[in-house]
Design a protein around this motif. Structure first.
Motif, mmCIF file in Angstrom:
data_model
loop_
_atom_site.group_PDB
_atom_site.id
_atom_site.type_symbol
_atom_site.label_atom_id
_atom_site.label_comp_id
_atom_site.label_asym_id
_atom_site.label_seq_id
_atom_site.Cartn_x
_atom_site.Cartn_y
_atom_site.Cartn_z
ATOM 1 N N ALA A 136 -42.136 131.777 81.790
ATOM 2 C CA ALA A 136 -41.840 132.864 80.844
ATOM 3 C C ALA A 136 -40.788 132.388 79.855
ATOM 4 O O ALA A 136 -39.658 132.850 79.842
ATOM 5 C CB ALA A 136 -41.351 134.113 81.576
ATOM 6 N N GLY B 70 -41.533 135.606 75.285
ATOM 7 C CA GLY B 70 -41.371 135.303 76.701
ATOM 8 C C GLY B 70 -42.673 135.261 77.456
ATOM 9 O O GLY B 70 -42.702 135.468 78.663
ATOM 10 N N ARG C 160 -43.173 146.606 85.613
ATOM 11 C CA ARG C 160 -42.555 145.322 85.274
ATOM 12 C C ARG C 160 -41.225 145.581 84.569
ATOM 13 O O ARG C 160 -41.200 146.199 83.506
ATOM 14 C CB ARG C 160 -43.472 144.493 84.385
ATOM 15 C CG ARG C 160 -44.761 144.071 85.076
ATOM 16 C CD ARG C 160 -45.679 143.354 84.105
ATOM 17 N NE ARG C 160 -45.078 142.130 83.595
ATOM 18 C CZ ARG C 160 -45.210 140.943 84.163
ATOM 19 N NH1 ARG C 160 -45.941 140.814 85.267
ATOM 20 N NH2 ARG C 160 -44.638 139.872 83.628
ATOM 21 N N VAL D 101 -38.007 145.410 82.236
ATOM 22 C CA VAL D 101 -37.789 144.905 80.877
ATOM 23 C C VAL D 101 -36.281 144.792 80.659
ATOM 24 O O VAL D 101 -35.545 145.744 80.890
ATOM 25 C CB VAL D 101 -38.439 145.810 79.807
ATOM 26 C CG1 VAL D 101 -39.952 145.709 79.887
ATOM 27 C CG2 VAL D 101 -38.032 147.269 79.960
ATOM 28 N N HIS D 102 -35.833 143.609 80.222
ATOM 29 C CA HIS D 102 -34.407 143.325 80.091
ATOM 30 C C HIS D 102 -33.966 143.225 78.634
ATOM 31 O O HIS D 102 -32.843 142.829 78.366
ATOM 32 C CB HIS D 102 -34.062 142.023 80.809
ATOM 33 C CG HIS D 102 -34.436 142.031 82.263
ATOM 34 N ND1 HIS D 102 -33.900 142.921 83.163
ATOM 35 C CD2 HIS D 102 -35.316 141.273 82.961
ATOM 36 C CE1 HIS D 102 -34.412 142.695 84.359
ATOM 37 N NE2 HIS D 102 -35.290 141.716 84.258
ATOM 38 N N TYR E 299 -37.593 142.200 73.455
ATOM 39 C CA TYR E 299 -38.743 141.297 73.450
ATOM 40 C C TYR E 299 -39.589 141.477 74.706
ATOM 41 O O TYR E 299 -40.814 141.370 74.656
ATOM 42 C CB TYR E 299 -38.289 139.855 73.297
ATOM 43 C CG TYR E 299 -37.686 139.578 71.939
ATOM 44 C CD1 TYR E 299 -38.448 139.759 70.782
ATOM 45 C CD2 TYR E 299 -36.360 139.184 71.804
ATOM 46 C CE1 TYR E 299 -37.907 139.536 69.529
ATOM 47 C CE2 TYR E 299 -35.813 138.957 70.549
ATOM 48 C CZ TYR E 299 -36.584 139.135 69.416
ATOM 49 O OH TYR E 299 -36.048 138.921 68.175
ATOM 50 N N ASP E 300 -38.942 141.761 75.834
ATOM 51 C CA ASP E 300 -39.710 142.096 77.041
ATOM 52 C C ASP E 300 -40.553 143.347 76.799
ATOM 53 O O ASP E 300 -41.725 143.407 77.173
ATOM 54 C CB ASP E 300 -38.765 142.348 78.225
ATOM 55 C CG ASP E 300 -38.185 141.070 78.805
ATOM 56 O OD1 ASP E 300 -38.595 139.977 78.360
ATOM 57 O OD2 ASP E 300 -37.319 141.166 79.690
ATOM 58 N N ARG F 170 -43.465 142.660 74.444
ATOM 59 C CA ARG F 170 -44.517 141.896 75.112
ATOM 60 C C ARG F 170 -45.359 142.785 76.021
ATOM 61 O O ARG F 170 -46.594 142.759 75.955
ATOM 62 C CB ARG F 170 -43.894 140.766 75.938
ATOM 63 C CG ARG F 170 -44.915 139.901 76.667
ATOM 64 C CD ARG F 170 -44.240 138.925 77.606
ATOM 65 N NE ARG F 170 -43.546 139.592 78.694
ATOM 66 C CZ ARG F 170 -42.221 139.555 78.894
ATOM 67 N NH1 ARG F 170 -41.438 138.905 78.063
ATOM 68 N NH2 ARG F 170 -41.680 140.193 79.917
ATOM 69 N N GLU F 171 -44.711 143.567 76.851
ATOM 70 C CA GLU F 171 -45.447 144.378 77.819
ATOM 71 C C GLU F 171 -46.288 145.454 77.125
ATOM 72 O O GLU F 171 -47.420 145.736 77.546
ATOM 73 C CB GLU F 171 -44.481 145.029 78.819
ATOM 74 C CG GLU F 171 -43.718 144.051 79.691
ATOM 75 C CD GLU F 171 -44.640 143.153 80.489
ATOM 76 O OE1 GLU F 171 -45.704 143.623 80.942
ATOM 77 O OE2 GLU F 171 -44.304 141.960 80.662
#
Length: 332
Positions: A29, A53, A179, A181-182, A185-186, A189-190
């Motif tokens: 990632a 990522g 999932r 997300v931090h 961008y996370d 993406r998701e």
């Protein structure tokens, strides 16, 4: 995991046989950052999936010309698409990258193979950095071990999928479909890997009143910055009486401003010359809210209603305009 990459570096192959190299997957990632130097001062940056990522980092050399090659595991299974991102942007040439062929990526690849425009999910918020505090960890200990970062909702666009689902400014998004997300961008993406109309289940911490929520969001379509960059050989949505429609957020150039309310409608993305739509004065960028007095919010809504229309078709355009489309020649 050991992998084998196939490609045609520098377009040297003339007999159809690929070149092969092997190495290991170093990271699953990775976030590559574009390099800048005096000799290469500008690298166009866009929030593409490969920069969010998603990509695999490989301990092997992938020179220019190997983009789009197959990445295989030792069982001969196709697990990724290689990219020459590293040498193109000035990284050391022993680094390679590949896009993993997950089910979500396969959906995008299959759209490209059909010659269609790929579609990505759209939430409709301005994201910012957030932190998980003791109150969140107490409400759900599962998030105590996921790290201290999350996504803070800075602003929710009016009538966006996020607003319709009940998301508000100040909310903290902890996970999408399970999932974590931090960062933004996370989240991009998701959400982006999902298709329009898909359900994204957001795990949300609301600070006032304090509550841990699960909000199902029916996604919209990510708006293209400039659809003139898109090359398609087959349109996903057909012409009907000379017009073609898409999700209301599908084209950034047709959006009504950063603070405007998204219409409950579909947007016209194409009008054929001398067609019934053109004769009725319909133009690209018009928003259609009703067909035969039936509300339409997605392309499927529109084409389902349009398929049942016999004779003149009554359209209602946003904000307050009505037109009538005659039958096209192939319908008579």
């Amino acid at each position: 995991q050991f992998v084998i990459a196939l490609g045609n570096p520098y377009a040297l192959a003339r007999d159809g046989s690929p070149s092969a190299c092997w190495g290991i997957i170093s990271n699953i990632a990775r976030f590559p950052a574009p390099a800048r130097s005096e000799s290469f001062p500008y690298v166009p940056y866009r929030d593409t999936l490969k920069r969010l990522g998603l990509i695999l980092e490989l301990d092997l050399r992938l020179p220019i010309g190997t983009s789009g090659g197959a990445l295989l595991n030792l069982k001969g299974e196709w697990i990724g698409l290689t990219t020459s991102l590293a040498p193109l942007e000035g990284y050391e040439k022993t680094t390679g990258y590949a896009i993993p062929l997950t089910p979500s990526v396969w959906r995008i690849v299959e759209s490209l193979m059909r010659g269609e425009e790929p579609e990505y999910g759209f939430l409709g918020i301005e994201p910012g950095d957030g932190r998980i505090d003791a109150a969140v960890a107490t409400a759900d200990p599962a998030f105590a071990a996921t790290g201290s970062l999350a996504v803070r909702v800075v602003r929710v666009l009016p009538n966006s999928p996020a607003e319709r689902a009940g998301l508000g400014a100040g909310d903290l998004i902890l996970a999408v479909n399970g999932r974590p997300v931090h960062g933004k961008y996370d989240l991009m993406r998701e959400v982006g890997l999902l298709e329009p109309n898909a359900i994204a289940r957001l795990r949300v911490w609301r600070r006032w009143p304090q509550a841990l929520l699960t909000l199902p969001v029916k996604l919209g379509k990510w708006p293209l910055y400039d659809d003139r960059d898109v090359i398609v050989t087959r349109h996903r949505y057909a012409l009907w009486r000379g017009l073609r429609v898409d999700y209301p957020t599908a084209r950034r150039r047709f959006l009504l401003g950063p603070d405007a309310r998204y219409p409950d409608a579909v947007v016209v993305t194409g009008v054929a010359h001398a067609s019934p739509a053109a004769r009725a004065g319909v133009h690209e960028g018009d928003f259609i809210t009703h067909v035969q007095d039936v509300p339409v919010r997605t392309p499927r809504d529109f084409y389902d209603v349009a398929a049942r229309v016999i004779g003149p078709a009554r359209l209602r355009l946003w904000p307050n305009r009505k037109v009538t489309l005659t039958e096209s020649d192939n319908e008579n």
